[in-house]
Each structure stands twice: as C-alpha cells, then as structure tokens.
Design a protein around this motif. Sequence first.
Motif, mmCIF file in Angstrom:
data_model
loop_
_atom_site.group_PDB
_atom_site.id
_atom_site.type_symbol
_atom_site.label_atom_id
_atom_site.label_comp_id
_atom_site.label_asym_id
_atom_site.label_seq_id
_atom_site.Cartn_x
_atom_site.Cartn_y
_atom_site.Cartn_z
ATOM 1 N N THR A 77 58.858 -0.685 8.121
ATOM 2 C CA THR A 77 57.906 -0.494 7.031
ATOM 3 C C THR A 77 57.914 0.967 6.612
ATOM 4 O OG1 THR A 77 56.496 -2.280 7.837
ATOM 5 C CG2 THR A 77 55.501 -0.697 6.326
ATOM 6 N N GLN A 78 58.055 1.192 5.303
ATOM 7 C CA GLN A 78 58.136 2.551 4.784
ATOM 8 C C GLN A 78 57.095 2.736 3.671
ATOM 9 O OE1 GLN A 78 60.286 4.935 5.722
ATOM 10 N NE2 GLN A 78 61.879 3.877 6.869
ATOM 11 N N SER A 79 56.589 3.947 3.547
ATOM 12 C CA SER A 79 55.633 4.275 2.495
ATOM 13 C C SER A 79 55.797 5.746 2.128
ATOM 14 C CB SER A 79 54.194 4.012 2.944
ATOM 15 O OG SER A 79 53.281 4.344 1.921
ATOM 16 N N SER A 80 55.765 6.028 0.829
ATOM 17 C CA SER A 80 55.929 7.407 0.395
ATOM 18 C C SER A 80 55.142 7.640 -0.884
ATOM 19 C CB SER A 80 57.414 7.721 0.149
ATOM 20 O OG SER A 80 57.576 9.053 -0.299
ATOM 21 N N ASP A 81 54.466 8.788 -0.955
ATOM 22 C CA ASP A 81 53.703 9.167 -2.148
ATOM 23 C C ASP A 81 54.380 10.363 -2.810
ATOM 24 O OD1 ASP A 81 51.859 7.234 -1.620
ATOM 25 O OD2 ASP A 81 50.400 8.571 -0.686
ATOM 26 N N LEU A 82 54.565 10.254 -4.129
ATOM 27 C CA LEU A 82 55.083 11.372 -4.905
ATOM 28 C C LEU A 82 53.974 11.821 -5.851
ATOM 29 C CD1 LEU A 82 57.417 13.209 -5.784
ATOM 30 C CD2 LEU A 82 58.050 11.460 -7.448
ATOM 31 N N VAL A 83 53.550 13.069 -5.706
ATOM 32 C CA VAL A 83 52.466 13.617 -6.524
ATOM 33 C C VAL A 83 53.056 14.669 -7.453
ATOM 34 C CG1 VAL A 83 50.211 14.730 -6.526
ATOM 35 C CG2 VAL A 83 50.844 13.218 -4.636
ATOM 36 N N MET A 84 52.931 14.442 -8.768
ATOM 37 C CA MET A 84 53.534 15.327 -9.762
ATOM 38 C C MET A 84 52.492 15.759 -10.787
ATOM 39 S SD MET A 84 57.024 13.222 -10.651
ATOM 40 C CE MET A 84 56.061 11.842 -11.288
ATOM 41 N N ALA A 85 52.592 17.010 -11.207
ATOM 42 C CA ALA A 85 51.817 17.453 -12.365
ATOM 43 C C ALA A 85 52.388 16.754 -13.589
ATOM 44 C CB ALA A 85 51.912 18.966 -12.524
ATOM 45 N N GLN A 86 51.518 16.240 -14.441
ATOM 46 C CA GLN A 86 52.016 15.463 -15.566
ATOM 47 C C GLN A 86 51.513 16.014 -16.889
ATOM 48 O OE1 GLN A 86 50.579 11.543 -16.121
ATOM 49 N NE2 GLN A 86 48.486 11.996 -15.552
ATOM 50 N N GLY A 87 52.336 15.807 -17.889
ATOM 51 C CA GLY A 87 51.933 16.116 -19.247
ATOM 52 C C GLY A 87 52.358 17.469 -19.745
ATOM 53 N N PHE A 88 52.112 18.515 -18.954
ATOM 54 C CA PHE A 88 52.363 19.864 -19.435
ATOM 55 C C PHE A 88 53.014 20.708 -18.353
ATOM 56 C CE2 PHE A 88 48.370 18.336 -21.345
ATOM 57 C CZ PHE A 88 48.748 18.296 -22.675
ATOM 58 N N THR A 89 53.558 21.844 -18.781
ATOM 59 C CA THR A 89 54.020 22.843 -17.837
ATOM 60 C C THR A 89 52.797 23.528 -17.231
ATOM 61 O OG1 THR A 89 56.028 23.235 -19.119
ATOM 62 C CG2 THR A 89 55.363 24.969 -17.581
ATOM 63 N N THR A 90 52.829 23.753 -15.934
ATOM 64 C CA THR A 90 51.674 24.363 -15.281
ATOM 65 C C THR A 90 51.518 25.828 -15.693
ATOM 66 O OG1 THR A 90 53.056 24.844 -13.354
ATOM 67 C CG2 THR A 90 51.739 22.817 -13.299
ATOM 68 N N LEU A 91 50.267 26.270 -15.688
ATOM 69 C CA LEU A 91 49.916 27.648 -16.012
ATOM 70 C C LEU A 91 49.283 28.311 -14.790
ATOM 71 C CD1 LEU A 91 48.161 26.930 -19.434
ATOM 72 C CD2 LEU A 91 50.343 28.103 -19.172
ATOM 73 N N PRO A 92 49.481 29.609 -14.591
ATOM 74 C CA PRO A 92 48.797 30.302 -13.491
ATOM 75 C C PRO A 92 47.286 30.263 -13.705
ATOM 76 C CG PRO A 92 50.566 31.646 -14.419
ATOM 77 C CD PRO A 92 50.370 30.496 -15.353
ATOM 78 N N THR A 93 46.527 30.166 -12.610
ATOM 79 C CA THR A 93 45.072 30.136 -12.734
ATOM 80 C C THR A 93 44.530 31.425 -13.351
ATOM 81 O OG1 THR A 93 44.937 30.869 -10.430
ATOM 82 C CG2 THR A 93 44.695 28.516 -10.851
ATOM 83 N N SER A 94 45.308 32.499 -13.293
ATOM 84 C CA SER A 94 44.881 33.747 -13.920
ATOM 85 C C SER A 94 44.743 33.602 -15.429
ATOM 86 C CB SER A 94 45.867 34.875 -13.600
ATOM 87 O OG SER A 94 47.176 34.553 -14.056
ATOM 88 N N THR A 95 45.457 32.612 -15.998
ATOM 89 C CA THR A 95 45.360 32.367 -17.436
ATOM 90 C C THR A 95 43.960 31.917 -17.828
ATOM 91 O OG1 THR A 95 47.672 31.630 -17.357
ATOM 92 C CG2 THR A 95 46.479 31.202 -19.385
ATOM 93 N N VAL A 96 43.276 31.226 -16.898
ATOM 94 C CA VAL A 96 41.913 30.770 -17.179
ATOM 95 C C VAL A 96 41.012 31.973 -17.444
ATOM 96 C CG1 VAL A 96 39.927 29.485 -16.306
ATOM 97 C CG2 VAL A 96 42.251 28.719 -15.751
ATOM 98 N N GLY A 97 41.117 32.988 -16.589
ATOM 99 C CA GLY A 97 40.318 34.193 -16.780
ATOM 100 C C GLY A 97 40.684 34.927 -18.055
ATOM 101 N N LYS A 98 41.966 34.933 -18.377
ATOM 102 C CA LYS A 98 42.416 35.614 -19.586
ATOM 103 C C LYS A 98 41.867 34.927 -20.826
ATOM 104 C CE LYS A 98 46.590 37.666 -21.572
ATOM 105 N NZ LYS A 98 48.058 37.824 -21.442
#
Length: 482
Positions: free
Chosen positions: A87-108
């Motif tokens: 029995t095998q199980s695997s989860d693939l978690v991906m950011a979807q929709g957009f290219t990721t931005l640094p959290t510093s961009t939120v402050g900017k």
Amino acid sequence: MFFTYLRRELRRRRKAALVVASGLALGIALVIVVNSVSNGMGKAQDKVLQSLYGLGTDMTVTKAADPDNVQKPHFKFDAKGDGDDSTQSSDLVMAQGFTTLPTSTVGKVGDQKGVASAVGGLSLRVMKVDGQFARGKIQMEQNGGKGFGRQGGQSPQGKVVGGGADFDVNQYTVFGTDVTQPALGPLTSSKITSGRTFKTTETDAKVVVADSAYAKEKKLKVGSTVTIKGVKYEVIGIATADSGDAAANLYMPLKQAQTLSDNKDKVTTIYVKANDSQEIGSVKSAIQKNVSGTTVTTSADLAKTVSGSLSTASDLATTVGKWLSITVLVAAFLVAGLLTSSAVSRRVREFGTLKALGWRSGRVTRQVVGEAVVNGLVGGALGIALGLAGAYAVSAVSPTLQAQLGSSGGQGPGARFGGGGGFGGAGRQAAKSLDVALTAPVSLTTIAVAVALAVAGGLIAGAFGGWRASRLRPADALRRVE
C-alpha cells in the motif's frame, strides 16, 4: 386667500388634477423601480466579487505564472516489504495559480500611499495519490515437448498472472491565511457555522477551517483530523461561503501552508484595502509603479470578467432601464405641462375676470404654479407608493441570476485560485456558475430623488400654465361673455 382659492380650485378640478398626478406618478415609480433594481444588481455583483476577493478587499497583487517554470506533478513510490501487496500513499503540495512572491512584498505594498492594510496569502493545490500494488503470481505450464531440460526432459514454462496497481487521485485546495489579520483575505467571504475561526496566536498551529461543502463530502466535523503529507491537522471550524462557492476547501495558518509546500516566506496573493474607495485607481497606479513585476487587479477589473444572466440583467438595468425611465419621466413632465396649459386656456374668463378685479399677472401665475406643484406632490406620493410596491414585488419574487466566473485548471470549490484564480491568469479555463438572488433595495437617496422629481414636475407644469396665464388680458374675458 391664496391657500383658500388653491384648495377650492383643486377640489373643483380634481379629475384633471388626478390625471396630471397619475402621469407624474408612473414616471416617478418607474425611476424608483429601475434605481432599486440597479442597486440590487450592484449588491449582487459585490457579493459575487467578495466570494473571490473576500470582504473588505479592494484589490489584489499577484505575479503571473511563468509558463516555462510551472511545477509539474511528480510522484515517487519505493518498494516496500516482501508481502504480496504494498500500500502506497503520497501527497504533492504545490503553490497554484501564480508565481510566489517574497513576504517582504506584503510590507512594501502596505507602505504605498493610500493603502490602509495589506495581507499575504498562499494558495495551494494538494494532489493525493494512494492505492495498492498487487504482486503477480507465476503460473507454471508444461512446454509440450518443445523445450528440454539438461537431461533431455521437458522444462516447465511459467507466466505472471494477476497483480498490477490500483490508485486513486484526490485533489483539493488549501489556502494559507495570515491569522494575525483576520479582516482581509478570502476567508472573510465565509461565515463560521460550526466551531470557531483562527485565533491570532495560532500563527503556526496545526489547525484548519473546512469549507462546509467539502466537510460534507468528506464527512468532516469539528474535532475531526485531516492528514496532509503525514501531518495531522485538527478541524476547528466549518465555514459556509456567502455566495455558495468557497475560496478553498481548507484554510490553515500561513506558516503551516508555507512549510507544507516548501515555500518558506512566500505568498501567492496580497490582499489590499485602500484608505478611500475613491482612491483605488491612484493606489493601483502607485503599486504598479513601485512594486515591479506584479499585477494589480481591482474589483472593477474583476467585475468586467463576470458574465451570465447577472451581467446581462445589469447591462439592461443600467442602459435600457435608465433610458426608458428618463423617457417616460420627460413624457410625463411634458404631458403635465400641456394639460396644465390646456386647463389655463379653459379658464380664460376666470383669470380675465380676476385681473379685471385687480389681480396682477404675478399673482395669477403664482396661483397656477401653486396648483401645479400640489399636483406634482400628489403625483410624487403616488409614485413613491407605486415604486415601493414594485421594488417590494421584485424582492419578494427574488429571481435567481447566474454569474459566470473564470475558473482554473483545479478541481472542486476554490479551484479558481489555480491558473489565475479567477483573476485572469495564464491557466484560466472554463467559467464556473454561481446563483445569486436579486433584490431591489430602496435607498433614502432614491426617495429624495423621487420627491425632487415630483416638485420639478409640478414646477415645469406650472411654468407652462403660468406663462399662458400671464399673457391673458381682461379683454379676453369680455370676449367670452355670452
């Protein structure tokens, strides 16, 4: 004397006064109904947009996905054990929709002029593959004399029978939300119907809030657990989307979402609230100028992508409906003016006699205008009553309209965050329909406009009649005497 004469003349000519008032009433009632329906359309569109943005969000900041650097699903299964089955199980978690931005961009973004607050979020798609490898069995057969062993005898031949693999693929969406700023983000478009929402101290807690539709499908309730990449998360609340379509299947603290997807200090979307709704355009320009490489999408931009019967009805209400109400209103004003002028013509002897008795032209004109204004106010009252009845009827029937929203390549509720998330990204696919009930709220501004129109109608009608009355001479009355 003025009011006494006014009351007597209106009572004596009540049928003519009622005709003038009824014409104005129909025009005013139509204006009220059209404006109320338009307000209802606006509220319906706001409700649809809030299902994407979240309550209180004026715009979002994203970075378009790079088609040459799209993360592709990849699963790796290792051999396990010596038993018959694995029995095998695997989860693939991906950011979807957009290219990721640094959290510093939120402050900017938050530091830009006109921005009240900004908060980041991470949209994820989880692909879970689980199933079983079944080992095949060798079935021995005789070769029928065609093969010989070392001693010249027959050598048995074997073939593998049975075995194979049976795997299920399950996809769902997860949204990492900044729990320290609960007033912004897509979770605000849902109401907690069971359990609770996140505490501001649960920045890295292993807890989730589940969308009600997803919870029903997976039989989740408060206290249940969900496992993602071997990590167990407790369901602390069940949220129901106001629009019927949730932003994601599961919500979790942003730090946990970043850890799961190996996107430390990264976000996909920044939700922005402006200080003043009138400054959204200038705020958008400032962000685009000072935060390079990003795309700023306002609610007005997103509204242009909404189609379906809601969009069609909104266009009709704002174009055909308004022009129709204006046309009817102008016609009602003209008819009222002409009827008043005609009534003055029939009162030549009366006004000529009054002038012979010493009434000046100004006094006669004021008398005619006063009667017309009273007719206008009566018409306004009738029009407001009819308009309120019409708006109430629309709200009571509450017709259902459909709004077509851009969806993504993901599956299930919340998939719109993938491939553009409904904001026009590269992976945008077929539209998703939402049903919205139409209401026709009547605002105090609409009532005030109706009263102003009633007075204006009376003044216009009085102007026609007053002008005609001011031109009468006492000699005109003598010519009519038999």
